[in-house]
Design an enzyme around this catalytic site. Structure first.
Site, PDB file in Angstrom:
ATOM      1  N   CYS A  54      -6.570  13.943  29.399  1.00  0.00           N
ATOM      2  CA  CYS A  54      -5.582  14.481  30.342  1.00  0.00           C
ATOM      3  C   CYS A  54      -5.708  16.004  30.417  1.00  0.00           C
ATOM      4  CB  CYS A  54      -4.171  14.014  29.957  1.00  0.00           C
ATOM      5  SG  CYS A  54      -2.991  14.204  31.300  1.00  0.00           S
TER       6      CYS A  54
ATOM      7  N   HIS B 277      -4.689   8.146  30.126  1.00  0.00           N
ATOM      8  CA  HIS B 277      -4.385   8.105  28.688  1.00  0.00           C
ATOM      9  C   HIS B 277      -4.907   6.808  28.074  1.00  0.00           C
ATOM     10  CE1 HIS B 277      -1.827  11.686  28.406  1.00  0.00           C
ATOM     11  NE2 HIS B 277      -1.596  11.425  29.679  1.00  0.00           N
TER      12      HIS B 277
ATOM     13  N   GLU C 259      -4.969   6.026  25.067  1.00  0.00           N
ATOM     14  CA  GLU C 259      -4.071   5.645  23.968  1.00  0.00           C
ATOM     15  C   GLU C 259      -2.815   4.943  24.465  1.00  0.00           C
ATOM     16  OE1 GLU C 259      -4.407   8.581  25.245  1.00  0.00           O
ATOM     17  OE2 GLU C 259      -2.552   9.736  25.136  1.00  0.00           O
TER      18      GLU C 259
END
Lengths: 210, 271
Positions: A79, A191, A193
């Site tokens: 990001c 993202h 994650e």
């Protein structure tokens, strides 16, 4: 060991937990010495471009990042962490990025039903690579079905000068660059994650790189 | 293509899920992490956790909980309830929340929206608005059948309430949403107090009015009872996401069922 750079710009624990759930050893640090010992480096980050650069400078991390990249460590920007790798951003006039990737960061223009931030699950269109014989895609996207969904949450996107570093694009009003790959440098606008199974697969590929 | 999001909402009190969640086979239906995992498996697109105690003593419990959730689920989640200032926001984001939802404090100190979005980025600042229909200055009575005049732009006005819906503010909801977006909010979580709990469907007029007037995503909330309600909010009223609580908690529909229905109706969803 993967060094996750902690420079005070938001949610770093999710990255750490995701990598650890995949068996990776991680350290969250802002200490250049500690980072030097790591084979892999992650630069996460949410927030404003200029503030993030200021923090990296203040904490003496600019050189650490550039050194890590020069020393061919596997480097992943997520990001804002990816945007910082570029030369500049329209978010912060006059602010310089790290400049290890050529190009600038631009803003989505809202209108005609296009809401900004670009928030939610959108698809990756993989770009076929011809960088090396036998390598047809970015190694981090290995095993991902075409048009996999990942989670985005941003108002700005990178516009690389050299299109050969573009490994995936995503459509949102325009076709923008969502994954970049240049030698040992990887960057993702979404993202991983936070992208459930697809994201964990990407991070697993990252963990298995060395 | 960006998909429409389906978001279950969990009310949290002292670190536990309240408003009973009735899933089969859950060892502990009060454990937010266990419940979050179920929604994760059902392919929820995000989760919202609302701390309904939100007292000072309970902040530590909430922070511990947020850390626990972040450790266990790899999907985006928003935390709201009782957020007063920048340091509350920082604590929650540092603990692992992806976004924070601000309601009363944003009304009382609108500059908090600007300060927070400058500092942490618009994308993690959600402004929650609880709105109630007011007609000719008479609050709370629905004078026409719900959702009857969708073709024409709605002439309705809604008032913003704070403190869990207890305190009227004299702010008009659409104006407040525009103001919040200008100050840097990244998203509006819009709850209709008239429709919440009715299962009559989302307030389409309210959702349409706000969605048409801001250029940031709008999450419709309050009133979901049938599959069509999701379709109407997303397709007719222009919502970017739908939030629901009891419908999912009581297992009337799974998130996946809602998304399969929407897909069949031609709405872009992630499955």
């Amino acid at each position: 060991m993967t060094g996750i750079i902690d420079y005070g710009m938001g949610n770093i624990h999710s990255v750490q937990k995701a990598l650890e759930s995949l068996g990776d050893k991680t350290i969250v640090t802002n200490n250049p010495e500690e980072l030097r010992k790591c084979e892999k480096i992650v630069l996460p980050g949410v927030g404003a471009f200029a503030d993030a650069m200021k923090e990296l400078e203040k904490q003496g991390l600019v050189l650490a990042v550039i050194d890590a990249i020069k020393n061919k460590k596997i480097f992943l920007g997520i990001c804002l962490g990816m945007q910082l790798l570029f030369e500049s951003s329209r978010e912060s006039k006059g602010a310089k990025g790290l400049g290890v990737l050529k190009g600038e960061v631009k803003k989505f223009i809202p209108g005609k039903g296009l809401k900004v931030p670009h928030m939610g699950w959108n698809q990756l269109n993989k770009v076929i690579s011809d960088k090396a014989p036998g390598v047809t895609e970015c190694p981090l996207l290995k095993g991902l079905p075409e048009n996999s969904y990942v989670y985005f949450c941003h108002s700005y996107y990178p516009d690389p000068k050299y299109k050969e570093i573009v490994s995936a694009t995503t459509d949102y009003g325009i076709k923008f660059t969502s994954v970049v790959w240049q030698d040992n440098i990887f960057g993702m606008q979404f993202h991983p994650e936070k992208s459930q199974a697809v994201g964990l697969r990407i991070l697993k590929n990252f963990v298995e790189l060395c | 293509m960006l998909t429409k999001r389906i978001i279950p909402c969990l009310d949290i009190k002292e670190g536990r899920v309240v408003k009973g969640v009735k899933f089969l086979g859950l060892r502990d239906a009060g454990d937010p992490v266990e419940v979050a995992k179920v929604y994760d498996r059902q392919q929820a697109d995000e989760l919202v956790f609302l701390d309904i105690t939100a007292s000072f003593e309970n902040r530590k419990t909430l922070i511990d909980l947020v850390e626990d959730i972040a450790k266990n689920i790899f999907m985006p989640f928003t935390v709201g309830g009782g957020i007063r200032d920048i340091s509350d926001i920082r604590d929650l984001l540092n603990a692992g929340a992806d976004k924070v939802s601000i309601n009363s404090a944003a009304v009382k100190y609108p500059e908090l929206i600007k300060e927070a979005s400058d500092k942490f980025g618009s994308q993690c600042i959600v402004v929650a608005i609880d709105a109630k229909l007011i007609c000719c200055g008479v609050p709370s009575f629905r004078l026409s059948a719900p959702n009857s005049n969708l073709q024409a732009p709605s002439q309705d006005k809604w008032e913003v309430f704070i403190n869990g819906g207890r305190t009227p503010t004299e702010l008009e909801a659409v104006e407040w949403a525009k103001n919040a977006a200008e100050l840097g909010a990244g998203e509006i979580l819009l709850t209709s107090m008239d429709f919440d709990g009715t299962k009559d469907g989302y307030d389409l007029n309210l959702t349409r009015a706000v969605s048409d007037n801001v250029s940031i995503p709008v999450i419709a909330s309050g009133g979901a009872g049938k599959l069509e309600h999701f379709y109407d909010a997303l397709n007719k009223a222009g919502a970017d996401a739908c939030l629901a609580a009891s419908l999912f908690h009581y297992g009337e529909f799974t998130v996946k069922q809602v998304k399969e229905y929407l897909k069949q109706k031609g709405v872009a969803v992630r499955l």
